[in-house]
Each structure stands twice: as structure tokens, then as C-alpha cells.
Design a protein around this motif. Structure first.
Motif, PDB file in Angstrom:
ATOM      1  N   UNK A   1     -43.872 -17.903 -33.348  1.00  0.00           N
ATOM      2  CA  UNK A   1     -42.484 -17.618 -32.987  1.00  0.00           C
ATOM      3  C   UNK A   1     -41.988 -18.677 -32.015  1.00  0.00           C
ATOM      4  N   UNK A   2     -40.820 -19.259 -32.303  1.00  0.00           N
ATOM      5  CA  UNK A   2     -40.268 -20.312 -31.457  1.00  0.00           C
ATOM      6  C   UNK A   2     -39.855 -19.749 -30.102  1.00  0.00           C
ATOM      7  N   UNK A   3     -40.085 -20.527 -29.088  1.00  0.00           N
ATOM      8  CA  UNK A   3     -39.699 -20.107 -27.753  1.00  0.00           C
ATOM      9  C   UNK A   3     -38.176 -20.158 -27.594  1.00  0.00           C
ATOM     10  N   UNK A   4     -37.669 -19.313 -26.721  1.00  0.00           N
ATOM     11  CA  UNK A   4     -36.239 -19.311 -26.414  1.00  0.00           C
ATOM     12  C   UNK A   4     -35.947 -20.453 -25.449  1.00  0.00           C
ATOM     13  N   UNK A   5     -35.001 -21.299 -25.824  1.00  0.00           N
ATOM     14  CA  UNK A   5     -34.696 -22.461 -24.998  1.00  0.00           C
ATOM     15  C   UNK A   5     -33.686 -22.122 -23.915  1.00  0.00           C
ATOM     16  N   UNK A   6     -33.933 -22.623 -22.705  1.00  0.00           N
ATOM     17  CA  UNK A   6     -33.056 -22.431 -21.555  1.00  0.00           C
ATOM     18  C   UNK A   6     -32.751 -23.787 -20.932  1.00  0.00           C
ATOM     19  N   UNK A   7     -31.475 -24.017 -20.642  1.00  0.00           N
ATOM     20  CA  UNK A   7     -31.083 -25.189 -19.868  1.00  0.00           C
ATOM     21  C   UNK A   7     -31.165 -24.828 -18.392  1.00  0.00           C
ATOM     22  N   UNK A   8     -31.957 -25.558 -17.629  1.00  0.00           N
ATOM     23  CA  UNK A   8     -32.085 -25.312 -16.191  1.00  0.00           C
ATOM     24  C   UNK A   8     -31.330 -26.395 -15.441  1.00  0.00           C
ATOM     25  N   UNK A   9     -30.284 -25.990 -14.726  1.00  0.00           N
ATOM     26  CA  UNK A   9     -29.536 -26.939 -13.905  1.00  0.00           C
ATOM     27  C   UNK A   9     -30.390 -27.291 -12.696  1.00  0.00           C
ATOM     28  N   UNK A 118     -25.308 -25.464 -25.858  1.00  0.00           N
ATOM     29  CA  UNK A 118     -25.063 -25.302 -27.297  1.00  0.00           C
ATOM     30  C   UNK A 118     -25.514 -26.537 -28.063  1.00  0.00           C
ATOM     31  N   UNK A 119     -25.200 -27.718 -27.512  1.00  0.00           N
ATOM     32  CA  UNK A 119     -25.564 -28.966 -28.177  1.00  0.00           C
ATOM     33  C   UNK A 119     -27.071 -29.133 -28.287  1.00  0.00           C
ATOM     34  N   UNK A 120     -27.801 -28.555 -27.329  1.00  0.00           N
ATOM     35  CA  UNK A 120     -29.255 -28.686 -27.305  1.00  0.00           C
ATOM     36  C   UNK A 120     -29.959 -27.478 -27.918  1.00  0.00           C
ATOM     37  N   UNK A 121     -29.175 -26.568 -28.490  1.00  0.00           N
ATOM     38  CA  UNK A 121     -29.762 -25.403 -29.135  1.00  0.00           C
ATOM     39  C   UNK A 121     -30.322 -24.383 -28.173  1.00  0.00           C
ATOM     40  N   UNK A 122     -29.768 -24.331 -26.970  1.00  0.00           N
ATOM     41  CA  UNK A 122     -30.256 -23.391 -25.950  1.00  0.00           C
ATOM     42  C   UNK A 122     -29.393 -22.137 -25.913  1.00  0.00           C
ATOM     43  N   UNK A 123     -30.011 -21.012 -25.648  1.00  0.00           N
ATOM     44  CA  UNK A 123     -29.299 -19.738 -25.579  1.00  0.00           C
ATOM     45  C   UNK A 123     -28.833 -19.399 -24.165  1.00  0.00           C
ATOM     46  N   UNK A 124     -29.493 -19.989 -23.176  1.00  0.00           N
ATOM     47  CA  UNK A 124     -29.222 -19.600 -21.796  1.00  0.00           C
ATOM     48  C   UNK A 124     -28.997 -20.830 -20.915  1.00  0.00           C
ATOM     49  N   UNK A 125     -28.266 -20.604 -19.826  1.00  0.00           N
ATOM     50  CA  UNK A 125     -28.117 -21.601 -18.758  1.00  0.00           C
ATOM     51  C   UNK A 125     -28.593 -20.947 -17.468  1.00  0.00           C
ATOM     52  N   UNK A 126     -29.543 -21.576 -16.791  1.00  0.00           N
ATOM     53  CA  UNK A 126     -30.108 -21.012 -15.563  1.00  0.00           C
ATOM     54  C   UNK A 126     -29.818 -21.921 -14.385  1.00  0.00           C
ATOM     55  N   UNK A 127     -29.559 -21.316 -13.237  1.00  0.00           N
ATOM     56  CA  UNK A 127     -29.336 -22.079 -12.002  1.00  0.00           C
ATOM     57  C   UNK A 127     -30.162 -21.458 -10.877  1.00  0.00           C
ATOM     58  N   UNK A 128     -30.177 -22.124  -9.738  1.00  0.00           N
ATOM     59  CA  UNK A 128     -30.915 -21.638  -8.579  1.00  0.00           C
ATOM     60  C   UNK A 128     -30.082 -20.816  -7.626  1.00  0.00           C
ATOM     61  N   UNK A 129     -28.986 -20.231  -8.098  1.00  0.00           N
ATOM     62  CA  UNK A 129     -28.159 -19.391  -7.226  1.00  0.00           C
ATOM     63  C   UNK A 129     -28.891 -18.108  -6.834  1.00  0.00           C
ATOM     64  N   UNK A 130     -28.632 -17.671  -5.616  1.00  0.00           N
ATOM     65  CA  UNK A 130     -29.143 -16.381  -5.154  1.00  0.00           C
ATOM     66  C   UNK A 130     -28.121 -15.318  -5.553  1.00  0.00           C
ATOM     67  N   UNK A 131     -28.235 -14.860  -6.770  1.00  0.00           N
ATOM     68  CA  UNK A 131     -27.359 -13.842  -7.337  1.00  0.00           C
ATOM     69  C   UNK A 131     -28.124 -13.183  -8.470  1.00  0.00           C
ATOM     70  N   UNK A 132     -27.630 -12.060  -8.951  1.00  0.00           N
ATOM     71  CA  UNK A 132     -28.290 -11.350 -10.036  1.00  0.00           C
ATOM     72  C   UNK A 132     -27.275 -11.030 -11.135  1.00  0.00           C
ATOM     73  N   UNK A 133     -27.772 -10.913 -12.348  1.00  0.00           N
ATOM     74  CA  UNK A 133     -26.898 -10.587 -13.475  1.00  0.00           C
ATOM     75  C   UNK A 133     -27.606  -9.597 -14.381  1.00  0.00           C
ATOM     76  N   UNK A 134     -26.853  -8.645 -14.891  1.00  0.00           N
ATOM     77  CA  UNK A 134     -27.354  -7.700 -15.898  1.00  0.00           C
ATOM     78  C   UNK A 134     -26.641  -8.007 -17.203  1.00  0.00           C
ATOM     79  N   UNK A 135     -27.429  -8.160 -18.264  1.00  0.00           N
ATOM     80  CA  UNK A 135     -26.892  -8.352 -19.603  1.00  0.00           C
ATOM     81  C   UNK A 135     -27.153  -7.097 -20.424  1.00  0.00           C
ATOM     82  N   UNK A 136     -26.136  -6.634 -21.112  1.00  0.00           N
ATOM     83  CA  UNK A 136     -26.258  -5.429 -21.930  1.00  0.00           C
ATOM     84  C   UNK A 136     -26.325  -5.800 -23.401  1.00  0.00           C
ATOM     85  N   UNK A 137     -27.086  -5.049 -24.152  1.00  0.00           N
ATOM     86  CA  UNK A 137     -27.217  -5.309 -25.584  1.00  0.00           C
ATOM     87  C   UNK A 137     -26.271  -4.498 -26.441  1.00  0.00           C
TER      88      UNK A 137
END
Length: 404
Positions: A1-9, A118-137
């Protein structure tokens, strides 16, 4: 199974480097991106000790190499100048005090990083901010929350994110404290573990924004005029409205002498700086424009008590929000407050959740009878921003859920 790609700023600081490392440990396919935003050579020097410096680019590249992930440097200098720096200068020319970090973090960085993802085929963008996010399905919008480290919480800077961008955001450090992040960096052998944090505006060399404006935006610095009291009596003259912000005392003593005076208001049309005594600076409320809601706007009404932060790390104030006919909003405070400054961001919270925010237009020093009645109706303890002792639920690999 291919790994999920993330762009890390990766800015080159300890936070973004550890964020990338945590994602790698969780099994993601991580690609590091460093945004080149400002060329300090244009200011006659090469900076090695501040955000956006050559050292930061080097540190990001070295950390990516240490982690074994690909790393790219992308030039966004033109977009940064037009979207952040030009805005910074324009706001001072309008007698307002801008916060460029809000636009840089919420708009420029995420807008462009999501496109790059999107250009790199990544699903997520990650940063080093001190914050939290909830994603709903289930189709509900993603929710932004404060970081658990109250001393480092950066959710204030993210209120202006487009909901579509928030839906693709990850904040791996949201459940950590700064000391924990540094310990993690040390354990990973990252040389950024002890790197100091820059506290200045990244594109302002020497720490004096007035010098920067004089060099790059000279027209903004030529708005000289009168210093007056609230009755319009001329007390002196000033060298430019860009040198003043509401609540400021510095620079007035030498001009006016006598009783301490503070900036009460700035009138860009007449180029007047209005001053008054400290006790008269408190406001009953203020108006806000350019609101960005991270919740359903229909749920925000005058009956709902929220809390508002009128500058970064300011004490949250209980408030009610009233929509005006011109599309702006009137904010009614439970108690009088000082240091409400036009141009600064006003960010609204419901407990730990970031509801939205906008930019302060002007203060309200006197309320109508109806507004006074609304202010008196506030309950106690409502709308406070409370942070849990510790909470960090890691996202399930490949699932639409990120750090909370």
C-alpha cells in the motif's frame, strides 16, 4: 500500500523540523518545502540570524538530509511582497497597525503550499504551528483549536485560513509543549534543537519598521501633521502617522511635555494624531471587517457569548457579535478594554475552538442604551479560552483526521 504523501513546510526552525520528523515516524511519505520569501540583499545586507535568512534555508536543508527526506526551496518573493509587504506599508499609510504574520501564515503560505501539494500528489500540508485541528469524515468542516502549550499557542495567526485549506492541514506539534519539541529535536540529533527563535518581522532589517518604510515606501513616511487633543486643540506636530499606534506614549513626551498623553486615535484623512490621558483609552467595543468564519456563520449571533483576542497573546475578553448592514461586525465587550488597535486581528474563540476572526476597524468608546444592556447580560465564565493539560491524538495513517 502506497504511503500517504505530506508536504512539510520547513522554515529552518526547530518546530518545523520536528513536525516533519514526527510525520516521518508516523509512516507518512514526507516532502520538505522551504519558501524563499524575502531577499535581504535588497536591503544592502545578507541576514543570517532571522526568519527567511540564508541560515534558515541551510538549516531546513540540513534537517531534511538528516531525516532522509527530499527537500525543495521554492521562490515566493514576488507573492510575498505583493500579498504581505505591500499590505504592511499600506496599512501604516492608513493610520492602522498591521500584523503581517497573519496574512503570511493564513493566506500566502497555505494558499501556495496547498497548490504545491496538489502538484506533488500530496494529500496534506503540515506546518510547525502550535495549534490543533480536527477533521471529520462526514462532510462537516474541519475545526481549528488552540495548542496545548498556552505559552506558544499560534492559533491566533491561523484564523484567516480558507476552510478548504484547513481541511488539508496538519499540525503535528499541537499536542506538545516547546520544551518537549526541543527534547525531541535533541533526541533526533537535529542541530536546530537549541536554535533561538526570531521575534522580529522577517523582512524588516535592524528591527526598525520606520526605517524599512522610509527606504522602500517613502510616500508612507511623508504623512506629517498635527497632534491634537479630543477637542481638536493643536498641541504639537508629528513627523508621520506611520510612527504611531493607538495606546502609544513613546515619542509624545518630548513633543508635548507635562501630563503623560497616549495616542487615542489616528486620523489619516487629516493626518492628525489624537491624544488623551490613559484613563480615557478604554473602549466598550469595536468594529471588525474582513471576517473569516471557520464555523457556520449562522451559528454566530448576538445571543452567543464568545471570547475575543485583540492582539497575539492578549487576555481573551468575553464578547457578543452583532452583524451590521454594511457587512462589518460590531463587537460588544463585557468589560471595558484597552489597547484595541485598528489594523490588528481580532480572533474569536468558543472555549478552545477558533470560531473565526477579522481586522479591527475602529474602537467604540461610548455605547447606546441597547448596547449597554447587551453588555450587562453577559454571564460569568462564558467564552473563556481554556487549554487542557495534555491532549494529542495521532491521526490514523491515511484517514481524514489530523493532530488534536
Amino acid at each position: 500500500m502506497a504511503k500517504v504523501r505530506v508536504i512539510a513546510a520547513m522554515s529552518g526552525g526547530v518546530d518545523s523540523c520536528v513536525a516533519a520528523a514526527l510525520l516521518l515516524e508516523q509512516g507518512y511519505d514526507v516532502v520538505g518545502i522551504t519558501m524563499q520569501l524575502w531577499n535581504h540583499k535588497g536591503d544592502g545586507e545578507e541576514r543570517f540570524d532571522s526568519c527567511c535568512s540564508l541560515t534558515d534555508v541551510h538549516d531546513a536543508r540540513a534537517s531534511a538530509h538528516k531525516l532522509g527526506i527530499p527537500h525543495y526551496v521554492v521562490n515566493y518573493e514576488r507573492e510575498f511582497k505583493s500579498g504581505v509587504v505591500d499590505y504592511f506599508a499600506s496599512e501604516y499609510g492608513q493610520g492602522r497597525t498591521p500584523n503581517p504574520c497573519v496574512l503570511c501564515n493564513s493566506k500566502l503560505k497555505f494558499d501556495h503550499l496547498v497548490d504545491r501539494a496538489r502538484a506533488l500528489g500530496a494529500e496534506w500540508v503540515a506546518t510547525g504551528h502550535y495549534a490543533r485541528v480536527i477533521h471529520h469524515g462526514d462532510g462537516r468542516p474541519s475545526e481549528l483549536y488552540t495548542g496545548v502549550d498556552g505559552n506558544k499557542d499560534q492559533s491566533y495567526f491561523l484564523f484567516d485560513m480558507r476552510p478548504d485549506n484547513l481541511r488539508r492541514a496538519m499540525f503535528p506539534l499541537g499536542g506538545m509543549t516547546k520544551s518537549q519539541v526541543r527534547e525531541k529535536a535533541k533526541a533526533l540529533g537535529l542541530h536546530t534543537a537549541t536554535k533561538h527563535e526570531s521575534q522580529e518581522i522577517c523582512f524588516v532589517t535592524g528591527g526598525r519598521y520606520s526605517d524599512f518604510l522610509e527606504k522602500h515606501y517613502p510616500d508612507v513616511t511623508k504623512l506629517t501633521g498635527e497632534i491634537v487633543d479630543r477637542q481638536g486643540r493643536v498641541l504639537g506636530r508629528h513627523d508621520g502617522i506611520h510612527l504611531f499606534t493607538v495606546g502609544q506614549r513613546k515619542g509624545l513626551g518630548a513633543i508635548l511635555g507635562g501630563e503623560p498623553r497616549y495616542v487615542f486615535a489616528i486620523q489619516p484623512e487629516s493626518r492628525r494624531v489624537v491624544v488623551d490621558s490613559m484613563e480615557n483609552l478604554s473602549v466598550q467595543g469595536f468594529t471588525v471587517s474582513s471576517i473569516n468564519w471557520l464555523v457556520d456563520p449562522s451559528t454566530v449571533n448576538e445571543e452567543r457569548v464568545l471570547s475575543v483576542m485583540v492582539r497575539y497573546r492578549a487576555k481573551p475578553l468575553p464578547c457578543r457579535i452583532r452583524r451590521l448592514e454594511n457587512g462589518t461586525y460590531q463587537i460588544l465587550l463585557a468589560d471595558k478594554a484597552r489597547w484595541v488597535t485598528p489594523g490588528q486581528a481580532a480572533v474569536f474563540f468558543d472555549g478552545e475552538q477558533v470560531v473565526g476572526g477579522g481586522f479591527i476597524l475602529q474602537a467604540i468608546h461610548e455605547q447606546t442604551a441597547a448596547e449597554e444592556s447587551a453588555a450587562k447580560s453577559f454571564g460569568t465564565g462564558t467564552g473563556r479560552v481554556e487549554r487542557p493539560e495534555s491532549q494529542s491524538l495521532r491521526p490514523t495513517l491515511g484517514q481524514p483526521s489530523a493532530d488534536f
